[in-house]
Design a protein around this motif. Structure first.
Motif, PDB file in Angstrom:
ATOM      1  N   ASP B 118       0.771  -1.206   0.036  1.00 41.25           N
ATOM      2  CA  ASP B 118       0.017   0.096  -0.003  1.00 41.25           C
ATOM      3  C   ASP B 118       0.892   1.439   0.112  1.00 41.25           C
ATOM      4  O   ASP B 118       0.702   2.027   0.882  1.00 41.25           O
ATOM      5  CB  ASP B 118      -1.044   0.011   1.072  1.00 41.25           C
ATOM      6  CG  ASP B 118      -2.307  -0.777   0.950  1.00 41.25           C
ATOM      7  OD1 ASP B 118      -2.814  -0.691  -0.411  1.00 41.25           O
ATOM      8  OD2 ASP B 118      -2.963  -1.245   1.839  1.00 41.25           O
ATOM      9  N   THR B 194      -0.647  -9.676   2.923  1.00 37.64           N
ATOM     10  CA  THR B 194      -0.917  -8.992   1.571  1.00 37.64           C
ATOM     11  C   THR B 194      -0.387  -9.412   0.314  1.00 37.64           C
ATOM     12  O   THR B 194       0.823 -10.096   0.369  1.00 37.64           O
ATOM     13  CB  THR B 194      -0.552  -7.686   1.812  1.00 37.64           C
ATOM     14  OG1 THR B 194       0.765  -7.628   1.892  1.00 37.64           O
ATOM     15  CG2 THR B 194      -1.251  -6.914   2.999  1.00 37.64           C
ATOM     16  N   ARG B 206      -4.935  -6.446  -5.986  1.00 41.74           N
ATOM     17  CA  ARG B 206      -5.016  -7.254  -4.903  1.00 41.74           C
ATOM     18  C   ARG B 206      -6.222  -8.253  -4.623  1.00 41.74           C
ATOM     19  O   ARG B 206      -7.124  -7.472  -4.922  1.00 41.74           O
ATOM     20  CB  ARG B 206      -5.095  -6.160  -3.526  1.00 41.74           C
ATOM     21  CG  ARG B 206      -3.665  -5.133  -3.473  1.00 41.74           C
ATOM     22  CD  ARG B 206      -2.774  -5.793  -2.583  1.00 41.74           C
ATOM     23  NE  ARG B 206      -3.093  -6.043  -1.196  1.00 41.74           N
ATOM     24  CZ  ARG B 206      -3.193  -5.244  -0.308  1.00 41.74           C
ATOM     25  NH1 ARG B 206      -2.492  -3.842  -0.626  1.00 41.74           N
ATOM     26  NH2 ARG B 206      -3.611  -5.297   1.055  1.00 41.74           N
ATOM     27  N   ARG B 208      -8.543  -9.423  -2.597  1.00 40.05           N
ATOM     28  CA  ARG B 208      -8.928  -9.129  -1.275  1.00 40.05           C
ATOM     29  C   ARG B 208      -9.510 -10.258  -0.613  1.00 40.05           C
ATOM     30  O   ARG B 208      -9.189 -10.513   0.832  1.00 40.05           O
ATOM     31  CB  ARG B 208      -9.757  -8.103  -1.379  1.00 40.05           C
ATOM     32  CG  ARG B 208      -9.261  -6.495  -1.974  1.00 40.05           C
ATOM     33  CD  ARG B 208      -8.141  -5.910  -1.028  1.00 40.05           C
ATOM     34  NE  ARG B 208      -7.636  -4.691  -1.868  1.00 40.05           N
ATOM     35  CZ  ARG B 208      -6.941  -3.982  -1.388  1.00 40.05           C
ATOM     36  NH1 ARG B 208      -6.509  -4.162   0.059  1.00 40.05           N
ATOM     37  NH2 ARG B 208      -6.268  -2.902  -1.870  1.00 40.05           N
ATOM     38  N   GLU B 211      -6.790 -12.723   0.393  1.00 39.18           N
ATOM     39  CA  GLU B 211      -6.036 -12.097   1.504  1.00 39.18           C
ATOM     40  C   GLU B 211      -6.624 -12.453   2.981  1.00 39.18           C
ATOM     41  O   GLU B 211      -5.978 -12.684   3.834  1.00 39.18           O
ATOM     42  CB  GLU B 211      -5.803 -10.604   1.360  1.00 39.18           C
ATOM     43  CG  GLU B 211      -4.810 -10.113   0.435  1.00 39.18           C
ATOM     44  CD  GLU B 211      -4.379  -8.761   0.236  1.00 39.18           C
ATOM     45  OE1 GLU B 211      -3.537  -8.174  -0.713  1.00 39.18           O
ATOM     46  OE2 GLU B 211      -5.481  -8.027   0.545  1.00 39.18           O
ATOM     47  N   ALA B 212      -8.242 -12.029   2.756  1.00 40.73           N
ATOM     48  CA  ALA B 212      -8.787 -11.800   4.177  1.00 40.73           C
ATOM     49  C   ALA B 212      -8.972 -13.335   4.582  1.00 40.73           C
ATOM     50  O   ALA B 212      -8.740 -13.572   5.853  1.00 40.73           O
ATOM     51  CB  ALA B 212     -10.210 -11.461   3.760  1.00 40.73           C
ATOM     52  N   GLU B 235     -10.183 -14.239  -8.425  1.00 43.00           N
ATOM     53  CA  GLU B 235     -10.376 -12.926  -8.122  1.00 43.00           C
ATOM     54  C   GLU B 235      -9.456 -11.929  -9.279  1.00 43.00           C
ATOM     55  O   GLU B 235      -9.864 -10.852  -9.566  1.00 43.00           O
ATOM     56  CB  GLU B 235      -9.937 -12.361  -6.979  1.00 43.00           C
ATOM     57  CG  GLU B 235     -10.624 -12.418  -5.876  1.00 43.00           C
ATOM     58  CD  GLU B 235     -10.091 -11.778  -4.442  1.00 43.00           C
ATOM     59  OE1 GLU B 235     -10.363 -10.918  -4.260  1.00 43.00           O
ATOM     60  OE2 GLU B 235      -9.611 -12.740  -3.801  1.00 43.00           O
TER      61      GLU B 235
END
Lengths: 151, 266
Positions: B118, B194, B206, B208, B211-212, B235
Protein backbone atom coordinates in the motif's frame (compact mmCIF):
# COMPACT_ATOMS: atom_id res chain seq x y z
CA UNK A 1 24.94 21.21 -29.83
CA UNK A 2 26.08 18.81 -27.13
CA UNK A 3 29.58 18.16 -25.82
CA UNK A 4 30.71 14.84 -24.43
CA UNK A 5 33.86 12.83 -23.83
CA UNK A 6 34.20 9.56 -25.73
CA UNK A 7 37.18 7.32 -24.95
CA UNK A 8 38.92 10.29 -23.39
CA UNK A 9 38.49 12.59 -26.39
CA UNK A 10 36.16 15.60 -26.49
CA UNK A 11 33.40 15.43 -29.11
CA UNK A 12 30.56 17.73 -30.14
CA UNK A 13 27.45 16.82 -32.11
CA UNK A 14 23.98 18.03 -32.97
CA UNK A 15 21.76 14.98 -32.40
CA UNK A 16 18.46 14.66 -34.21
CA UNK A 17 15.09 14.48 -32.45
CA UNK A 18 14.82 11.27 -30.43
CA UNK A 19 18.16 10.09 -31.84
CA UNK A 20 19.86 7.41 -29.76
CA UNK A 21 23.40 7.56 -28.46
CA UNK A 22 24.09 4.50 -30.61
CA UNK A 23 23.04 6.33 -33.77
CA UNK A 24 25.04 9.40 -32.79
CA UNK A 25 28.18 7.35 -32.10
CA UNK A 26 27.91 5.49 -35.38
CA UNK A 27 26.55 8.10 -37.75
CA UNK A 28 27.80 11.43 -36.44
CA UNK A 29 31.01 10.58 -34.56
CA UNK A 30 32.19 7.83 -36.92
CA UNK A 31 32.49 5.26 -34.14
CA UNK A 32 30.85 2.23 -35.75
CA UNK A 33 32.26 -0.36 -33.32
CA UNK A 34 29.05 -0.43 -31.29
CA UNK A 35 26.71 -2.54 -33.39
CA UNK A 36 23.13 -1.64 -34.29
CA UNK A 37 20.86 -4.67 -34.09
CA UNK A 38 17.65 -4.86 -32.04
CA UNK A 39 17.27 -1.18 -31.02
CA UNK A 40 15.29 -2.29 -27.97
CA UNK A 41 17.95 -3.26 -25.45
CA UNK A 42 17.60 -7.00 -25.92
CA UNK A 43 20.82 -8.01 -27.67
CA UNK A 44 23.60 -6.02 -25.98
CA UNK A 45 25.53 -5.44 -29.24
CA UNK A 46 25.57 -1.69 -28.61
CA UNK A 47 26.78 -1.87 -24.99
CA UNK A 48 28.86 1.10 -23.83
CA UNK A 49 29.95 2.43 -20.46
CA UNK A 50 28.08 5.67 -19.72
CA UNK A 51 29.36 7.60 -16.70
CA UNK A 52 30.71 4.35 -15.25
CA UNK A 53 27.63 2.16 -15.87
CA UNK A 54 27.21 -0.51 -18.54
CA UNK A 55 24.17 0.41 -20.65
CA UNK A 56 22.67 -0.23 -24.07
CA UNK A 57 23.49 2.84 -26.14
CA UNK A 58 20.36 2.26 -28.25
CA UNK A 59 18.29 3.10 -25.16
CA UNK A 60 20.11 6.32 -24.31
CA UNK A 61 18.79 9.55 -25.80
CA UNK A 62 21.79 11.22 -27.46
CA UNK A 63 20.61 14.68 -26.40
CA UNK A 64 20.68 13.48 -22.77
CA UNK A 65 24.43 12.76 -22.87
CA UNK A 66 25.60 16.38 -22.82
CA UNK A 67 28.59 16.47 -20.46
CA UNK A 68 28.75 12.68 -20.13
CA UNK A 69 31.74 10.41 -20.27
CA UNK A 70 31.45 7.39 -22.54
CA UNK A 71 33.69 4.44 -23.22
CA UNK A 72 33.03 2.40 -26.34
CA UNK A 73 34.71 -0.69 -27.77
CA UNK A 74 37.04 1.64 -29.70
CA UNK A 75 38.46 2.79 -26.37
CA UNK A 76 39.44 -0.66 -25.17
CA UNK A 77 42.38 -1.75 -27.36
CA UNK A 78 45.63 0.14 -26.85
CA UNK A 79 46.36 1.26 -30.41
CA UNK A 80 47.18 -1.91 -32.35
CA UNK A 81 47.58 -3.93 -29.16
CA UNK A 82 44.46 -5.83 -28.27
CA UNK A 83 43.26 -5.79 -24.67
CA UNK A 84 43.54 -8.98 -22.62
CA UNK A 85 39.78 -9.53 -23.00
CA UNK A 86 40.07 -9.29 -26.79
CA UNK A 87 43.12 -11.61 -26.83
CA UNK A 88 41.35 -14.16 -24.65
CA UNK A 89 38.23 -14.17 -26.84
CA UNK A 90 40.42 -14.85 -29.89
CA UNK A 91 42.44 -17.55 -28.12
CA UNK A 92 39.36 -19.41 -26.84
CA UNK A 93 37.22 -19.21 -29.98
CA UNK A 94 34.85 -16.73 -28.36
CA UNK A 95 34.56 -14.91 -31.70
CA UNK A 96 32.78 -16.23 -34.73
CA UNK A 97 30.83 -13.88 -36.97
CA UNK A 98 31.90 -11.10 -34.63
CA UNK A 99 28.75 -8.99 -34.72
CA UNK A 100 28.09 -9.41 -31.00
CA UNK A 101 31.78 -9.22 -30.07
CA UNK A 102 32.03 -5.46 -29.41
CA UNK A 103 29.20 -5.67 -26.88
CA UNK A 104 30.76 -8.69 -25.20
CA UNK A 105 34.16 -6.98 -25.09
CA UNK A 106 32.67 -3.90 -23.41
CA UNK A 107 30.56 -5.92 -20.96
CA UNK A 108 33.43 -8.28 -20.09
CA UNK A 109 35.89 -5.41 -19.69
CA UNK A 110 33.49 -3.60 -17.39
CA UNK A 111 32.99 -6.78 -15.36
CA UNK A 112 36.72 -7.37 -14.85
CA UNK A 113 37.31 -3.69 -14.07
CA UNK A 114 34.69 -3.77 -11.33
CA UNK A 115 35.11 -7.38 -10.13
CA UNK A 116 38.58 -8.78 -10.93
CA UNK A 117 37.81 -12.27 -9.63
CA UNK A 118 34.24 -13.08 -10.69
CA UNK A 119 32.67 -16.49 -10.09
CA UNK A 120 31.16 -18.45 -12.98
CA UNK A 121 27.76 -17.16 -11.90
CA UNK A 122 29.05 -13.58 -11.81
CA UNK A 123 30.32 -13.99 -15.38
CA UNK A 124 27.06 -15.51 -16.64
CA UNK A 125 25.07 -12.80 -14.91
CA UNK A 126 27.26 -10.00 -16.24
CA UNK A 127 26.93 -11.28 -19.80
CA UNK A 128 23.19 -12.09 -19.56
CA UNK A 129 22.32 -8.99 -21.57
CA UNK A 130 24.50 -9.95 -24.53
CA UNK A 131 23.23 -12.36 -27.13
CA UNK A 132 25.47 -14.45 -29.40
CA UNK A 133 24.02 -16.69 -32.10
CA UNK A 134 27.33 -18.21 -33.25
CA UNK A 135 29.78 -19.33 -30.59
CA UNK A 136 27.11 -20.56 -28.20
CA UNK A 137 28.81 -18.90 -25.21
CA UNK A 138 31.22 -21.77 -24.49
CA UNK A 139 34.22 -19.94 -25.95
CA UNK A 140 33.20 -16.71 -24.32
CA UNK A 141 32.93 -18.36 -20.89
CA UNK A 142 36.31 -20.07 -21.37
CA UNK A 143 37.93 -16.76 -22.30
CA UNK A 144 36.70 -15.03 -19.18
CA UNK A 145 37.51 -18.01 -16.98
CA UNK A 146 41.09 -17.92 -18.30
CA UNK A 147 41.36 -14.24 -17.45
CA UNK A 148 40.08 -14.86 -13.96
CA UNK A 149 42.67 -17.58 -13.36
CA UNK A 150 45.39 -15.25 -14.66
CA UNK A 151 44.47 -12.57 -12.20
CA UNK B 1 13.07 18.47 -30.02
CA UNK B 2 13.74 20.64 -27.00
CA UNK B 3 15.99 18.94 -24.40
CA UNK B 4 16.15 20.15 -20.82
CA UNK B 5 18.66 18.58 -18.43
CA UNK B 6 18.05 19.80 -14.87
CA UNK B 7 20.88 19.27 -12.36
CA UNK B 8 18.83 19.57 -9.17
CA UNK B 9 15.32 18.74 -8.02
CA UNK B 10 14.41 22.43 -7.88
CA UNK B 11 15.55 22.87 -11.47
CA UNK B 12 13.59 19.78 -12.51
CA UNK B 13 10.39 21.03 -10.85
CA UNK B 14 10.87 24.46 -12.49
CA UNK B 15 11.39 22.78 -15.87
CA UNK B 16 8.24 20.68 -15.44
CA UNK B 17 6.26 23.81 -14.54
CA UNK B 18 7.63 25.73 -17.52
CA UNK B 19 7.02 22.81 -19.93
CA UNK B 20 3.99 20.94 -18.56
CA UNK B 21 3.57 18.88 -21.72
CA UNK B 22 7.20 17.73 -21.82
CA UNK B 23 7.99 14.03 -21.74
CA UNK B 24 9.90 13.07 -18.59
CA UNK B 25 12.85 10.83 -19.41
CA UNK B 26 14.57 8.70 -16.76
CA UNK B 27 16.55 5.62 -17.82
CA UNK B 28 15.16 5.59 -21.35
CA UNK B 29 14.44 1.86 -21.42
CA UNK B 30 10.77 2.37 -22.33
CA UNK B 31 10.88 5.73 -24.10
CA UNK B 32 13.74 4.88 -26.46
CA UNK B 33 12.09 1.64 -27.57
CA UNK B 34 9.09 3.77 -28.59
CA UNK B 35 11.40 6.23 -30.34
CA UNK B 36 13.47 3.59 -32.13
CA UNK B 37 10.73 1.18 -33.16
CA UNK B 38 7.52 3.20 -33.16
CA UNK B 39 8.66 6.62 -34.31
CA UNK B 40 7.90 8.52 -31.09
CA UNK B 41 9.17 12.09 -31.47
CA UNK B 42 8.49 14.11 -28.32
CA UNK B 43 8.43 17.91 -28.73
CA UNK B 44 10.18 18.48 -25.43
CA UNK B 45 12.04 16.14 -23.10
CA UNK B 46 13.11 16.73 -19.50
CA UNK B 47 15.93 14.29 -18.76
CA UNK B 48 16.00 13.61 -15.01
CA UNK B 49 18.73 10.95 -15.05
CA UNK B 50 21.23 13.25 -13.37
CA UNK B 51 19.06 14.86 -10.70
CA UNK B 52 20.91 13.73 -7.56
CA UNK B 53 17.96 14.11 -5.16
CA UNK B 54 15.86 11.69 -7.21
CA UNK B 55 18.49 8.97 -6.81
CA UNK B 56 18.28 9.08 -3.01
CA UNK B 57 16.87 6.18 -1.00
CA UNK B 58 16.27 7.15 2.60
CA UNK B 59 14.68 4.59 4.88
CA UNK B 60 11.23 3.88 3.54
CA UNK B 61 11.36 6.55 0.82
CA UNK B 62 12.73 5.33 -2.51
CA UNK B 63 13.56 8.12 -4.96
CA UNK B 64 12.17 7.92 -8.47
CA UNK B 65 15.68 7.83 -9.91
CA UNK B 66 16.76 4.73 -8.00
CA UNK B 67 17.73 2.11 -10.57
CA UNK B 68 16.83 -1.56 -10.61
CA UNK B 69 20.54 -2.31 -10.08
CA UNK B 70 20.30 -0.52 -6.72
CA UNK B 71 16.95 -2.09 -5.81
CA UNK B 72 18.58 -5.46 -6.52
CA UNK B 73 21.18 -4.74 -3.82
CA UNK B 74 18.72 -2.99 -1.51
CA UNK B 75 17.32 -4.07 1.87
CA UNK B 76 13.79 -5.07 0.82
CA UNK B 77 14.03 -8.72 -0.22
CA UNK B 78 10.87 -8.86 -2.35
CA UNK B 79 11.87 -5.70 -4.20
CA UNK B 80 15.40 -7.03 -4.70
CA UNK B 81 13.99 -10.29 -6.09
CA UNK B 82 11.71 -8.35 -8.46
CA UNK B 83 14.52 -6.06 -9.60
CA UNK B 84 16.73 -9.04 -10.35
CA UNK B 85 14.16 -10.35 -12.85
CA UNK B 86 14.23 -7.12 -14.86
CA UNK B 87 15.90 -7.23 -18.29
CA UNK B 88 19.68 -7.49 -18.22
CA UNK B 89 22.45 -5.75 -16.26
CA UNK B 90 22.41 -3.01 -18.93
CA UNK B 91 18.67 -2.47 -18.45
CA UNK B 92 18.89 -2.65 -14.65
CA UNK B 93 21.64 -0.02 -14.66
CA UNK B 94 19.37 2.37 -16.57
CA UNK B 95 15.75 1.61 -15.64
CA UNK B 96 14.33 3.32 -12.55
CA UNK B 97 11.44 3.02 -10.11
CA UNK B 98 10.07 6.35 -11.33
CA UNK B 99 10.18 5.16 -14.92
CA UNK B 100 8.28 2.01 -13.93
CA UNK B 101 5.62 4.20 -12.31
CA UNK B 102 5.55 6.65 -15.21
CA UNK B 103 5.07 3.90 -17.77
CA UNK B 104 2.47 2.20 -15.50
CA UNK B 105 2.61 -1.02 -17.48
CA UNK B 106 0.46 -3.84 -16.06
CA UNK B 107 3.71 -5.85 -16.14
CA UNK B 108 5.84 -3.25 -14.30
CA UNK B 109 8.03 -5.46 -12.14
CA UNK B 110 8.35 -3.18 -9.10
CA UNK B 111 4.65 -2.35 -9.00
CA UNK B 112 3.33 -5.47 -7.19
CA UNK B 113 5.68 -4.69 -4.30
CA UNK B 114 4.31 -1.15 -4.03
CA UNK B 115 0.77 -2.54 -4.28
CA UNK B 116 1.26 -5.24 -1.64
CA UNK B 117 2.68 -2.63 0.75
CA UNK B 118 0.00 0.00 0.00
CA UNK B 119 2.78 2.42 -0.92
CA UNK B 120 2.17 6.09 -1.58
CA UNK B 121 3.51 7.68 -4.74
CA UNK B 122 4.92 11.16 -4.12
CA UNK B 123 4.60 13.84 -6.79
CA UNK B 124 5.96 17.35 -6.78
CA UNK B 125 4.93 20.42 -8.79
CA UNK B 126 5.75 24.10 -8.55
CA UNK B 127 2.77 24.50 -6.17
CA UNK B 128 3.89 21.78 -3.76
CA UNK B 129 3.93 18.07 -3.09
CA UNK B 130 1.17 15.47 -2.92
CA UNK B 131 1.00 11.80 -2.05
CA UNK B 132 -1.29 9.39 -3.86
CA UNK B 133 -1.87 5.79 -2.88
CA UNK B 134 -0.65 3.31 -5.51
CA UNK B 135 -4.15 2.38 -6.70
CA UNK B 136 -5.16 6.01 -7.14
CA UNK B 137 -1.93 6.55 -9.06
CA UNK B 138 -1.96 3.61 -11.47
CA UNK B 139 -5.43 3.87 -12.96
CA UNK B 140 -5.24 1.76 -16.12
CA UNK B 141 -2.89 0.02 -18.50
CA UNK B 142 -0.09 2.57 -19.07
CA UNK B 143 -2.23 5.25 -17.42
CA UNK B 144 -1.40 7.12 -14.25
CA UNK B 145 -2.76 10.17 -12.52
CA UNK B 146 0.34 12.34 -12.82
CA UNK B 147 -0.76 15.83 -13.86
CA UNK B 148 1.07 17.92 -16.46
CA UNK B 149 3.78 19.89 -14.69
CA UNK B 150 4.21 17.24 -11.97
CA UNK B 151 7.25 15.07 -11.35
CA UNK B 152 7.14 11.63 -9.76
CA UNK B 153 9.73 12.00 -7.04
CA UNK B 154 9.46 8.59 -5.39
CA UNK B 155 7.47 6.03 -3.45
CA UNK B 156 6.94 5.95 0.30
CA UNK B 157 6.65 2.52 1.91
CA UNK B 158 5.17 1.84 5.34
CA UNK B 159 7.50 1.68 8.37
CA UNK B 160 6.59 -1.89 9.27
CA UNK B 161 7.41 -4.33 6.50
CA UNK B 162 7.12 -8.04 7.40
CA UNK B 163 10.32 -10.06 7.09
CA UNK B 164 8.35 -12.85 5.46
CA UNK B 165 8.15 -11.63 1.89
CA UNK B 166 8.71 -12.94 -1.60
CA UNK B 167 8.28 -12.11 -5.28
CA UNK B 168 8.14 -14.35 -8.32
CA UNK B 169 7.30 -13.94 -11.95
CA UNK B 170 6.58 -16.18 -14.88
CA UNK B 171 8.07 -15.48 -18.28
CA UNK B 172 9.13 -17.45 -21.34
CA UNK B 173 12.71 -17.81 -20.10
CA UNK B 174 15.01 -16.69 -17.30
CA UNK B 175 16.31 -13.38 -18.63
CA UNK B 176 15.01 -10.46 -20.67
CA UNK B 177 11.33 -11.22 -20.35
CA UNK B 178 8.22 -9.26 -19.61
CA UNK B 179 6.03 -10.95 -17.00
CA UNK B 180 3.22 -13.24 -18.10
CA UNK B 181 2.16 -13.12 -14.47
CA UNK B 182 3.92 -11.82 -11.36
CA UNK B 183 3.16 -11.95 -7.66
CA UNK B 184 4.41 -10.41 -4.44
CA UNK B 185 3.42 -11.57 -0.95
CA UNK B 186 4.02 -10.26 2.57
CA UNK B 187 2.99 -12.13 5.73
CA UNK B 188 3.18 -10.61 9.22
CA UNK B 189 3.78 -12.54 12.44
CA UNK B 190 0.05 -12.43 13.31
CA UNK B 191 -0.82 -13.99 9.94
CA UNK B 192 -1.92 -10.76 8.21
CA UNK B 193 -1.11 -11.40 4.56
CA UNK B 194 -1.06 -9.04 1.61
CA UNK B 195 -0.74 -10.22 -1.97
CA UNK B 196 -0.40 -8.25 -5.19
CA UNK B 197 -0.30 -9.52 -8.74
CA UNK B 198 0.96 -8.05 -11.98
CA UNK B 199 0.16 -8.77 -15.64
CA UNK B 200 -3.18 -10.37 -14.72
CA UNK B 201 -5.30 -7.24 -15.01
CA UNK B 202 -5.17 -3.67 -16.33
CA UNK B 203 -3.22 -2.54 -13.24
CA UNK B 204 -1.46 -4.33 -10.39
CA UNK B 205 -4.23 -5.81 -8.24
CA UNK B 206 -4.89 -7.21 -4.76
CA UNK B 207 -6.99 -10.37 -4.35
CA UNK B 208 -8.85 -9.08 -1.28
CA UNK B 209 -10.97 -12.16 -0.56
CA UNK B 210 -7.94 -14.45 -0.73
CA UNK B 211 -5.98 -12.07 1.54
CA UNK B 212 -8.78 -11.99 4.14
CA UNK B 213 -9.21 -15.76 4.06
CA UNK B 214 -5.53 -16.63 4.52
CA UNK B 215 -4.88 -13.84 7.04
CA UNK B 216 -7.29 -15.59 9.41
CA UNK B 217 -5.33 -18.86 9.20
CA UNK B 218 -2.48 -18.89 11.72
CA UNK B 219 -1.11 -22.25 10.49
CA UNK B 220 -2.64 -22.88 7.08
CA UNK B 221 -3.62 -26.49 6.40
CA UNK B 222 -3.27 -28.01 2.92
CA UNK B 223 -7.01 -27.35 2.47
CA UNK B 224 -6.52 -23.68 3.37
CA UNK B 225 -3.63 -23.36 0.92
CA UNK B 226 -5.79 -24.87 -1.83
CA UNK B 227 -8.65 -22.50 -1.03
CA UNK B 228 -6.23 -19.54 -1.06
CA UNK B 229 -4.97 -20.57 -4.50
CA UNK B 230 -8.55 -20.97 -5.76
CA UNK B 231 -9.62 -17.53 -4.50
CA UNK B 232 -6.60 -15.80 -6.07
CA UNK B 233 -7.35 -17.43 -9.43
CA UNK B 234 -10.98 -16.41 -9.14
CA UNK B 235 -10.23 -12.78 -8.30
CA UNK B 236 -7.77 -11.86 -11.05
CA UNK B 237 -8.99 -10.43 -14.34
CA UNK B 238 -6.45 -11.34 -17.00
CA UNK B 239 -6.68 -10.97 -20.76
CA UNK B 240 -5.45 -13.10 -23.63
CA UNK B 241 -2.70 -11.36 -25.58
CA UNK B 242 0.47 -12.20 -27.52
CA UNK B 243 2.23 -13.27 -24.32
CA UNK B 244 -0.34 -15.63 -22.84
CA UNK B 245 -3.96 -16.63 -22.50
CA UNK B 246 -6.56 -15.59 -19.97
CA UNK B 247 -6.86 -19.19 -18.74
CA UNK B 248 -3.11 -19.71 -18.28
CA UNK B 249 -2.70 -16.44 -16.42
CA UNK B 250 -5.64 -17.23 -14.13
CA UNK B 251 -4.11 -20.59 -13.21
CA UNK B 252 -0.60 -19.14 -12.93
CA UNK B 253 -1.73 -16.36 -10.58
CA UNK B 254 -3.12 -18.86 -8.06
CA UNK B 255 -0.12 -21.16 -8.31
CA UNK B 256 2.34 -18.27 -7.88
CA UNK B 257 0.54 -16.88 -4.84
CA UNK B 258 0.33 -20.30 -3.18
CA UNK B 259 4.00 -21.07 -3.85
CA UNK B 260 5.09 -17.73 -2.39
CA UNK B 261 2.96 -18.35 0.69
CA UNK B 262 4.49 -21.81 1.12
CA UNK B 263 7.93 -20.27 0.68
CA UNK B 264 7.45 -17.63 3.38
CA UNK B 265 5.86 -20.15 5.74
CA UNK B 266 9.06 -22.21 5.28
Amino acid sequence: MIHLTVNGDPHSAEPGPAESLLSMLRNRLGLAGSKDACEQGECGSCSVILDGELVCSCLVLAADTDGSEIRTVEGIADGDDLSRVQEALLAEGGVQCGFCTPGFVVAATHLLDTNPDPSDDDVREALAGNICRCTGYGGIMRALTALREDS
Amino acid sequence: MRMIIPRSLDEAVEAAAAHPEATILAGGTDLMVSANLHGLRPEAVIGVRRVPELAEWEGRFIGAGVTYARMERGPIAALAQAARTVGSPQIRNAGTLGGNLGTASPAGDALPILAALDADIVLRAAGGERSVRWDDFIVGPKKNSREPGELIIGARLPDDIPDRQAFAKIGFRNAMVIAVASCCLFRAEDGATTVALGSVGPTPMRPRAAEAMISAERSPTPAALAEFQRLVSEEVSPITDHRSTEAYRRTAAGVLARRLLERVLG
